[in-house]
Design a protein around this motif. Sequence first.
Motif, short mmCIF file in Angstrom:
data_model
loop_
_atom_site.label_atom_id
_atom_site.label_comp_id
_atom_site.label_asym_id
_atom_site.label_seq_id
_atom_site.Cartn_x
_atom_site.Cartn_y
_atom_site.Cartn_z
N THR A 40 0.85 -1.20 0.00
CA THR A 40 0.00 0.00 0.00
C THR A 40 0.88 1.24 0.00
O THR A 40 1.83 1.34 0.79
N LEU A 41 0.58 2.16 -0.90
CA LEU A 41 1.30 3.44 -0.97
C LEU A 41 0.31 4.55 -0.66
O LEU A 41 -0.81 4.57 -1.19
N THR A 42 0.71 5.48 0.21
CA THR A 42 -0.17 6.60 0.55
C THR A 42 0.53 7.92 0.24
O THR A 42 1.74 7.95 0.00
N ASN A 43 -0.26 9.00 0.26
CA ASN A 43 0.23 10.35 -0.06
C ASN A 43 0.82 10.43 -1.48
O ASN A 43 1.77 11.17 -1.73
N LEU A 44 0.23 9.67 -2.41
CA LEU A 44 0.66 9.79 -3.82
C LEU A 44 0.13 11.12 -4.37
O LEU A 44 -1.00 11.52 -4.05
N PRO A 45 0.90 11.78 -5.22
CA PRO A 45 0.36 12.99 -5.85
C PRO A 45 -0.64 12.57 -6.93
O PRO A 45 -0.46 11.53 -7.57
N ASN A 46 -1.69 13.37 -7.10
CA ASN A 46 -2.70 13.03 -8.11
C ASN A 46 -2.29 13.65 -9.45
O ASN A 46 -2.79 14.70 -9.84
N VAL A 47 -1.31 13.01 -10.10
CA VAL A 47 -0.76 13.56 -11.36
C VAL A 47 -0.68 12.46 -12.42
O VAL A 47 -0.70 11.27 -12.09
N VAL A 48 -0.57 12.88 -13.67
CA VAL A 48 -0.63 11.93 -14.79
C VAL A 48 0.51 10.90 -14.75
O VAL A 48 0.30 9.71 -15.01
N ASP A 49 1.74 11.33 -14.41
CA ASP A 49 2.87 10.38 -14.43
C ASP A 49 2.63 9.19 -13.51
O ASP A 49 3.04 8.06 -13.81
N ILE A 50 1.99 9.43 -12.38
CA ILE A 50 1.71 8.33 -11.44
C ILE A 50 0.72 7.35 -12.09
O ILE A 50 0.92 6.13 -12.07
N ARG A 51 -0.31 7.91 -12.72
CA ARG A 51 -1.31 7.05 -13.37
C ARG A 51 -0.67 6.25 -14.51
O ARG A 51 -1.01 5.10 -14.75
N THR A 52 0.27 6.88 -15.21
CA THR A 52 0.93 6.20 -16.33
C THR A 52 1.73 4.98 -15.83
O THR A 52 1.65 3.90 -16.41
N LEU A 53 2.47 5.17 -14.75
CA LEU A 53 3.29 4.04 -14.26
C LEU A 53 2.40 2.94 -13.68
O LEU A 53 2.68 1.74 -13.85
N LEU A 54 1.31 3.34 -13.02
CA LEU A 54 0.39 2.33 -12.49
C LEU A 54 -0.26 1.55 -13.64
O LEU A 54 -0.45 0.34 -13.57
N LYS A 55 -0.53 2.26 -14.74
CA LYS A 55 -1.10 1.59 -15.92
C LYS A 55 -0.10 0.56 -16.47
O LYS A 55 -0.47 -0.54 -16.87
N LEU A 56 1.18 0.94 -16.46
CA LEU A 56 2.20 0.00 -16.94
C LEU A 56 2.18 -1.27 -16.08
O LEU A 56 2.26 -2.38 -16.61
N LEU A 57 2.05 -1.12 -14.77
CA LEU A 57 2.00 -2.31 -13.91
C LEU A 57 0.81 -3.20 -14.28
O LEU A 57 0.95 -4.42 -14.34
N THR A 58 -0.33 -2.58 -14.54
CA THR A 58 -1.50 -3.41 -14.90
C THR A 58 -1.27 -4.09 -16.25
O THR A 58 -1.69 -5.22 -16.46
N MET A 59 -0.57 -3.40 -17.15
CA MET A 59 -0.28 -4.03 -18.45
C MET A 59 0.65 -5.23 -18.28
O MET A 59 0.64 -6.16 -19.08
N LEU A 60 1.47 -5.20 -17.24
CA LEU A 60 2.37 -6.34 -16.98
C LEU A 60 1.62 -7.49 -16.29
O LEU A 60 2.14 -8.58 -16.15
N GLY A 61 0.41 -7.19 -15.82
CA GLY A 61 -0.39 -8.23 -15.15
C GLY A 61 -0.57 -7.97 -13.66
O GLY A 61 -1.21 -8.77 -12.96
N GLY A 62 -0.01 -6.89 -13.16
CA GLY A 62 -0.17 -6.56 -11.74
C GLY A 62 -1.59 -6.10 -11.44
O GLY A 62 -2.32 -5.69 -12.35
N GLU A 63 -1.98 -6.22 -10.17
CA GLU A 63 -3.32 -5.75 -9.78
C GLU A 63 -3.17 -4.43 -9.05
O GLU A 63 -2.41 -4.34 -8.08
N VAL A 64 -3.88 -3.40 -9.53
CA VAL A 64 -3.72 -2.06 -8.96
C VAL A 64 -5.09 -1.49 -8.62
O VAL A 64 -6.00 -1.50 -9.45
N GLU A 65 -5.22 -1.03 -7.39
CA GLU A 65 -6.44 -0.32 -6.98
C GLU A 65 -5.97 1.07 -6.59
O GLU A 65 -5.21 1.21 -5.63
N HIS A 66 -6.40 2.06 -7.34
CA HIS A 66 -5.84 3.42 -7.14
C HIS A 66 -6.95 4.43 -6.93
O HIS A 66 -7.90 4.48 -7.72
N ASN A 67 -6.81 5.21 -5.87
CA ASN A 67 -7.83 6.20 -5.59
C ASN A 67 -7.14 7.51 -5.20
O ASN A 67 -6.84 7.73 -4.03
N GLU A 68 -6.82 8.33 -6.17
CA GLU A 68 -6.15 9.63 -6.01
C GLU A 68 -4.82 9.57 -5.25
O GLU A 68 -3.77 9.64 -5.85
#
Length: 421
Positions: A40-68
């Motif tokens: 679990t990661l907290t205090n993430l900034p709500n910015v596009v670069d974070i969403r892009t890297l999380l998307k990459l993890l899901t493309m690799l098969g990782g499970e990501v639940e992201h809420n701001e």
Amino acid sequence: MDYLEIVGGKKLSGSVKISGAKNAALPIIAATILSDKEVTLTNLPNVVDIRTLLKLLTMLGGEVEHNETVAHINNGSITSTKAVYEIVSQMRASILVLGPLLARFGECEVSLPGGCAIGQRPIDLHLKALEAMGANIEIKGGYVRAEAKEGLIGAKIIFDKITVGGTENIVMAAALAHGTTTIINAAKEPEVVQLCEMIADAGVKIEGIGTNELSIEGTCWKPLDFQTVEIIPDRIEAGTYLCAGAITQSTITLEKVNHQHIRASIDKLESMGCTFELEEESITIHPAETIKPVSLITIEYPGFPTDMQAQFMALAVMAEGESLIEERLFENRFMHVSELNRLGADIWLKGSTAAVKGVEKLYGADVMATDLRASSALVLAALVAEGITNVRRIYHLDRGYDDLEGKLSKLGADIVRKKEA
Ligand code: EPZ
């Protein structure tokens, strides 16, 4: 495409909460690949670069639940080790998955990042270090193909240059390697420190955290089990808001900052005539009566950060006298100069040095953002320019500043996001 319409001349007041650091969050998200359990990661900034890297993890098969600001990531389900061009071309920091993917799976393919607005930004030092750790590396079809079928082996790495991303990639690779890796000339930026602490908290023995020499004892391929990580405050976002206070000659307070991490910016602002009140997690800036010129050179932490160079240039434009700004890290990080000059600034470039002659007034105009920090410099200048400034191509800003226009509006700026007709 969105743009920002800013009416200059408004004083700012009140307080602003600084978000988590993008550049700390990105390597930490990449590091979750070293684990096969939920992190679990907290205090993430709500910015596009974070969403892009999380998307990459899901493309690799990782499970990501992201809420701001919070993400639950489980990379136990990764099925692919290929980071495709579609994502890496959007964000160079995707290269940070190279070390952890190779360390955990013994092979991976990561698209080469390609060109960048601020300089060449090669990744040769990352690749050379991984080769020293026993990886076979081939560049083919625009991809880095890396293999270490028997796992990576600890090695002595001497970086020719201090590299933040290179240090992060090798720390992550070394965490699962066989034996001990020593990194000489390692980066010691707060973002590197937080990554090292996260990995050390998971049981990896790391010596020298926060220094230029790191020693990492690998787990011999055993995946890590991370504790919850709260991302550190963004020192560059904080520095940018300090510059907003300084340039508009306003008193404002920043909440949730780490003073130590912004020491270089505070020192320069003091030399320009600003004063500060420091509380445990907040800082109040009182502006200079007249802004004094500054002389600065960008260098590695704890020196003055290259990521604050453009914002200080905007501020120097409003100083009484001539400032000198030297950029030592990236050869092309002056794209904001011609845009600032369109607003009425008087900046001359010679090689890697900019001479900034202070002017009395700036005048609103249409300007174009060219990279993340250049964009924030244009916003700062627009806050004091007479009339309306339209800052275009703000997708650069959205990559790294969490709700910039919302935070500035709350402080009293006249700034609205609009859509191109
Ligand atoms: C990180 O980039 C930051 N990005 C940058 O922030 C920041 O400007 C930079 O560090 C310097 O502080 C992230 O953390 C995601 P480097 P990174 O490797 O890691 C050369 C922002 O605005 N080099 O420390 O890519 C390189 O060309 C961004 O938020 C090599 O020659 O930077 C540069 O001149 C922009 N070969 C110098 O080292 C290599 O293999 C430092 O770069 C690697 C780097």
